[in-house]
Motif scaffolding. Structure first.
Motif, PDB file in Angstrom:
ATOM      1  N   GLU A 200       0.817  -1.209   0.000  1.00  0.00           N
ATOM      2  CA  GLU A 200       0.000   0.000   0.000  1.00  0.00           C
ATOM      3  C   GLU A 200       0.856   1.267   0.000  1.00  0.00           C
ATOM      4  OE1 GLU A 200      -2.704   1.648   3.375  1.00  0.00           O
ATOM      5  OE2 GLU A 200      -3.890   0.120   2.335  1.00  0.00           O
ATOM      6  N   LEU A 201       2.080   1.171   0.465  1.00  0.00           N
ATOM      7  CA  LEU A 201       2.982   2.320   0.495  1.00  0.00           C
ATOM      8  C   LEU A 201       3.632   2.583  -0.860  1.00  0.00           C
ATOM      9  CD1 LEU A 201       4.782   1.490   3.875  1.00  0.00           C
ATOM     10  CD2 LEU A 201       2.957   3.167   3.503  1.00  0.00           C
ATOM     11  N   GLY A 202       3.421   1.688  -1.807  1.00  0.00           N
ATOM     12  CA  GLY A 202       4.044   1.791  -3.122  1.00  0.00           C
ATOM     13  C   GLY A 202       5.044   0.667  -3.331  1.00  0.00           C
ATOM     14  N   VAL A 203       5.836   0.781  -4.370  1.00  0.00           N
ATOM     15  CA  VAL A 203       6.921  -0.175  -4.605  1.00  0.00           C
ATOM     16  C   VAL A 203       8.150   0.393  -3.904  1.00  0.00           C
ATOM     17  CG1 VAL A 203       8.337  -1.362  -6.299  1.00  0.00           C
ATOM     18  CG2 VAL A 203       5.913  -0.924  -6.786  1.00  0.00           C
ATOM     19  N   VAL A 204       8.549  -0.265  -2.820  1.00  0.00           N
ATOM     20  CA  VAL A 204       9.565   0.277  -1.918  1.00  0.00           C
ATOM     21  C   VAL A 204      10.837  -0.557  -2.018  1.00  0.00           C
ATOM     22  CG1 VAL A 204      10.053   0.940   0.471  1.00  0.00           C
ATOM     23  CG2 VAL A 204       7.695   0.983  -0.379  1.00  0.00           C
ATOM     24  N   THR A 205      11.988   0.111  -2.042  1.00  0.00           N
ATOM     25  CA  THR A 205      13.284  -0.564  -2.066  1.00  0.00           C
ATOM     26  C   THR A 205      14.062  -0.212  -0.799  1.00  0.00           C
ATOM     27  OG1 THR A 205      14.379   1.236  -3.242  1.00  0.00           O
ATOM     28  CG2 THR A 205      13.310  -0.464  -4.597  1.00  0.00           C
ATOM     29  N   PRO A 206      15.138  -0.960  -0.500  1.00  0.00           N
ATOM     30  CA  PRO A 206      15.864  -0.728   0.751  1.00  0.00           C
ATOM     31  C   PRO A 206      16.413   0.684   0.927  1.00  0.00           C
ATOM     32  CG  PRO A 206      16.447  -2.863  -0.143  1.00  0.00           C
ATOM     33  CD  PRO A 206      15.611  -2.187  -1.179  1.00  0.00           C
ATOM     34  N   ASP A 207      16.602   1.437  -0.157  1.00  0.00           N
ATOM     35  CA  ASP A 207      17.132   2.795  -0.045  1.00  0.00           C
ATOM     36  C   ASP A 207      16.047   3.828   0.250  1.00  0.00           C
ATOM     37  OD1 ASP A 207      19.729   1.946  -0.533  1.00  0.00           O
ATOM     38  OD2 ASP A 207      19.489   2.139  -2.713  1.00  0.00           O
ATOM     39  N   ASP A 208      14.785   3.424   0.187  1.00  0.00           N
ATOM     40  CA  ASP A 208      13.689   4.362   0.403  1.00  0.00           C
ATOM     41  C   ASP A 208      13.469   4.620   1.885  1.00  0.00           C
ATOM     42  OD1 ASP A 208      13.216   4.597  -2.314  1.00  0.00           O
ATOM     43  OD2 ASP A 208      11.777   2.932  -2.335  1.00  0.00           O
ATOM     44  N   ALA A 209      12.984   5.806   2.197  1.00  0.00           N
ATOM     45  CA  ALA A 209      12.739   6.181   3.591  1.00  0.00           C
ATOM     46  C   ALA A 209      11.642   5.332   4.221  1.00  0.00           C
ATOM     47  CB  ALA A 209      12.370   7.662   3.669  1.00  0.00           C
ATOM     48  N   THR A 210      10.752   4.764   3.400  1.00  0.00           N
ATOM     49  CA  THR A 210       9.633   3.969   3.920  1.00  0.00           C
ATOM     50  C   THR A 210       9.949   2.475   3.992  1.00  0.00           C
ATOM     51  OG1 THR A 210       8.726   3.893   1.670  1.00  0.00           O
ATOM     52  CG2 THR A 210       7.866   5.606   3.158  1.00  0.00           C
ATOM     53  N   TRP A 211      11.215   2.106   3.807  1.00  0.00           N
ATOM     54  CA  TRP A 211      11.561   0.676   3.793  1.00  0.00           C
ATOM     55  C   TRP A 211      11.211  -0.014   5.110  1.00  0.00           C
ATOM     56  CZ3 TRP A 211      12.371  -3.163   0.684  1.00  0.00           C
ATOM     57  CH2 TRP A 211      13.002  -4.332   1.137  1.00  0.00           C
ATOM     58  N   ALA A 212      11.542   0.587   6.240  1.00  0.00           N
ATOM     59  CA  ALA A 212      11.260  -0.043   7.536  1.00  0.00           C
ATOM     60  C   ALA A 212       9.756  -0.241   7.727  1.00  0.00           C
ATOM     61  CB  ALA A 212      11.843   0.791   8.667  1.00  0.00           C
ATOM     62  N   ASP A 213       8.963   0.738   7.269  1.00  0.00           N
ATOM     63  CA  ASP A 213       7.507   0.609   7.386  1.00  0.00           C
ATOM     64  C   ASP A 213       6.986  -0.502   6.487  1.00  0.00           C
ATOM     65  OD1 ASP A 213       7.341   2.744   9.190  1.00  0.00           O
ATOM     66  OD2 ASP A 213       7.187   4.215   7.569  1.00  0.00           O
ATOM     67  N   ALA A 214       7.511  -0.588   5.273  1.00  0.00           N
ATOM     68  CA  ALA A 214       7.095  -1.650   4.352  1.00  0.00           C
ATOM     69  C   ALA A 214       7.495  -3.021   4.885  1.00  0.00           C
ATOM     70  CB  ALA A 214       7.714  -1.414   2.979  1.00  0.00           C
ATOM     71  N   ARG A 215       8.655  -3.098   5.530  1.00  0.00           N
ATOM     72  CA  ARG A 215       9.123  -4.365   6.100  1.00  0.00           C
ATOM     73  C   ARG A 215       8.190  -4.813   7.226  1.00  0.00           C
ATOM     74  NH1 ARG A 215      14.874  -3.477   7.908  1.00  0.00           N
ATOM     75  NH2 ARG A 215      13.819  -2.368   9.599  1.00  0.00           N
ATOM     76  N   ARG A 216       7.780  -3.891   8.086  1.00  0.00           N
ATOM     77  CA  ARG A 216       6.841  -4.222   9.157  1.00  0.00           C
ATOM     78  C   ARG A 216       5.512  -4.693   8.571  1.00  0.00           C
ATOM     79  NH1 ARG A 216       4.971  -0.459  12.200  1.00  0.00           N
ATOM     80  NH2 ARG A 216       4.790  -1.625  14.150  1.00  0.00           N
TER      81      ARG A 216
END
Length: 513
Positions: A200-216
Motif C-alpha cells: 500500500e505504500l508503493g513499490v519500496v526498495t531498501p534505499d527508500d525512507a519507507t523501507w522499515a515501514d514496508a518491512r513491518r
C-alpha cells in the motif's frame, strides 16, 4: 474500568492455563461409537457466517470434558457483556520491554516464562534470514516464469506473495495486507536478501525512507496469514479435524492403523470446541487481535479452506512445489522440519510394513480403503497426490507421516512457537495503522493473552505409546519411534540455540489441549 477489565481477564486466562492438565490418551473403547457427522460451521455455531467449512456435529463421549466446555460457554457470554476491550485507550509504551512488562505481569509469569526477543528481532531486521529460518520460512517461493513454471533465468528471484490478502476487508484504520516481497540470491552468505516490497505504500526498495515501514507491513501480512490460515484453518479445521473424524468413523477401535493414529487424533473435536466460538465469534479474538474485520476474516478462512492441499505439510513436496529444490542458499527451517519428518515417516513405514506383507494385502483391507476414501471426501484436494492412484503400504505410510508431522512439528511452529515472535509488535505487528500509531493497551493485552493461552500444556510427544498397540510387533514399533526421537533430540541439542528451532522435547503428541 480498563484496570478492572484487564485484571479480571488476566486472572481468568491464568486460571484457564492452570486448569489445563495433559490427559492420558485412553485405549479406544470396545465397539463402534456413534458416527460423527460433519455440518457447516454456521449450523453448529450460529453467528459465525462460515458455510463451506464443515465441523463435527458433536464431541465424542470419550473426549468430552464437560466442566471445561461449560467454562468456555461462560467465557463466550462474558465476551459479549464484559469484553476484554475498551475503545479509546492510550497506546502501549514505545519501549517494547516496558510494554511487555505492563501486559505480562507476575501472575502469568509464575506459570510460563515471559517471551524472549529472538536474536533475529534485534538490531537491523533481516527479512532474508526470516525467509529461510523461522516461523515464516514456509512462504518463500521461486518467482514463476512466463510459462507458469519456475523462473529459468540464471539469477532467479524469490518472493513472499500475500497480494491476495488485499481482497479481504480489514479494519478501517489499518493498512491493507496485500503485500509482495521480492528476494534475490545473496551469494556472500548463502541466503537471500529482500530487494523490493510492493504494498500500500508503493513499490519500496531498501534505499527508500519507507523501507522499515514496508518491512513491518510484510511481517504483519505473514503473521496474520500464519495464524489465521496455516494454523487455524489448515492445521485445526482441515488436517486435524477431518482426519480425526475419518479415523473414528472408518477404522474399528482394534484396528492396527487406528492404534497408530490414535494418540495423534484423540481429543481433536473437544479441543476445537474449546476455541471455536471465542476465536471466531463477532468480537472474538481473531477479529479483535488481527487485521481483518469479522466479515473479512470469515471470508478469508472459507476461501483458504477450499485451497488446502495436504501435501503442503510434506516438507519434501513443499520445497519442490515452492521451487526451492537445489536452491543455491541454505534452508535451516526446512532441514529442521525434514529431520523430524524423517523420524515420523520411518515410524509409519516400520509400523505398517509390520502389519501388511504386501500392497495387495493393504488393498484388501476394507477399513483402510474406507479410511482413505473418507479422507479424499473430507480434505479439500483429497489425498491421492500423497497415497497415489493405487493404494500401497508406502503411500499410506507417507500420508500417516504427514498427519503426525502436522499435529506435532507444524502445530508447534505456528502455535506455541509464535510466543517469542508475535508479541514483539515493534518488529512484527499484527496490525499496522495508517497513522503510524502503536497498539492501544487493550489490543496488545489481548494479543499477549491470546499467545499465552496457546502455550497450555499438552501431552508430550516423548512418551511411551506402546500400550496402544494390539500386538508386540506394534508395541516394538512404538518403542523404536521413541528411541529415534530421543536420538534426534540429542542431535538437535548440540546445535546452536534458536527460538525457531524445533526439537522432540518441546513437541506435543497432537494439537489437542
Amino acid at each position: 474500568m480498563w484496570r478492572l477489565r484487564r485484571g479480571f481477564w488476566n486472572w481468568l486466562v491464568v486460571r484457564k492455563f492452570r486448569a489445563n492438565r495433559p490427559q492420558a490418551i485412553p485405549v479406544p473403547g470396545v465397539g463402534r461409537a456413534p458416527t460423527i457427522r460433519t455440518i457447516p460451521l454456521r449450523d453448529r455455531y450460529p453467528g459465525i457466517p462460515i458455510v463451506k467449512i464443515l465441523v463435527a456435529d458433536h464431541v465424542p463421549a470419550d473426549e468430552n470434558r464437560k466442566a471445561r466446555l461449560l467454562f468456555i460457554r461462560v467465557q463466550t457470554v462474558l465476551y459479549r457483556v464484559f469484553p476484554p476491550s475498551r475503545p479509546g485507550l492510550r497506546q502501549i509504551s514505545p519501549d517494547p520491554a516496558q510494554a511487555m512488562a505492563s501486559a505480562y505481569g507476575r501472575g502469568p509469569r509464575r506459570v510460563l516464562p515471559a517471551p524472549v526477543l529472538p536474536a533475529e528481532y534485534q538490531g537491523e531486521i533481516d527479512l532474508g534470514h526470516l525467509a529461510v529460518a523461522g516461523p515464516y520460512s514456509s512462504y518463500l517461493r521461486a518467482v514463476p516464469g512466463p510459462d507458469g513454471g519456475t523462473d529459468p533465468s540464471p539469477s532467479p528471484s524469490y518472493e513472499w506473495d500475500f497480494s491476495h490478502l488485499s481482497r479481504y476487508e480489514h479494519h478501517r484504520d489499518l493498512r491493507s495486507l496485500g503485500v509482495r516481497v521480492r528476494f534475490e540470491i545473496d551469494d556472500d552468505r548463502r541466503g537471500v536478501s529482500p530487494v523490493e516490497i510492493d504494498c500500500e505504500l508503493g513499490v519500496v526498495t531498501p534505499d527508500d525512507a519507507t523501507w522499515a515501514d514496508a518491512r513491518r507491513l510484510a511481517l504483519c501480512a505473514a503473521t496474520n496469514h500464519l495464524s489465521l490460515v496455516r494454523h487455524f484453518t489448515w492445521v485445526h479445521l482441515a488436517t486435524a479435524a477431518q482426519s480425526a473424524v475419518a479415523t473414528r468413523n472408518s477404522l474399528p477401535p482394534g484396528h492396527r492403523l487406528r492404534r497408530l493414529l490414535w494418540p495423534h487424533v484423540w481429543g481433536t473435536q473437544y479441543s476445537n470446541e474449546l476455541v471455536m466460538e471465542v476465536m471466531l465469534m463477532k468480537g472474538g479474538d481473531f477479529e479483535s487481535v488481527f487485521s481483518f474485520t469479522h466479515e473479512g476474516m470469515c471470508r478469508l478462512l472459507e476461501d483458504s479452506y477450499e485451497l488446502y492441499d495436504v501435501s503442503t505439510f510434506d516438507p519434501y513436496a513443499d520445497v519442490e512445489q515452492r521451487g526451492l529444490v537445489g536452491a543455491p542458499f541454505d534452508l535451516p527451517s526446512f532441514e529442521n522440519r525434514r529431520a523430524h519428518f524423517d523420524v515420523m515417516h520411518a515410524h509409519a513405514r516400520r509400523y505398517l510394513h509390520g502389519c501388511y506383507r504386501s500392497d495387495e494385502e493393504i488393498r484388501a483391507d476394507a477399513d483402510v480403503v474406507a479410511w482413505v476414501a473418507d479422507l479424499n471426501r473430507r480434505l479439500p484436494g483429497g489425498v491421492d497426490r500423497v497415497v497415489g492412484e493405487a493404494l500401497t503400504v508406502d503411500g499410506v505410510a507417507r500420508l500417516v507421516a504427514i498427519l503426525l508431522h502436522v499435529g506435532t512439528v507444524e502445530h508447534e511452529v505456528m502455535g506455541s512457537g509464535l510466543w517469542n515472535y508475535q508479541v514483539w509488535t515493534h518488529v512484527q505487528p499484527v496490525r499496522v495503522r495508517k497513522n503510524g500509531g502503536r497498539d492501544p493497551l487493550d489490543v496488545y493485552q489481548r494479543l499477549v493473552n491470546f499467545n499465552f493461552v496457546l502455550n497450555v500444556r499438552r501431552a508430550p510427544l516423548l512418551q511411551d505409546l506402546s500400550y496402544l498397540a494390539v500386538d508386540e510387533a506394534g508395541a516394538a514399533a512404538f518403542r523404536t519411534f521413541r528411541a529415534d526421537l530421543d536420538e534426534l533430540q540429542a542431535t538437535v541439542a548440540k546445535e546452536d540455540p534458536a527460538c525457531w528451532r524445533m526439537s522432540p522435547a518441546i513437541l506435543e503428541v497432537s494439537v489437542n489441549g
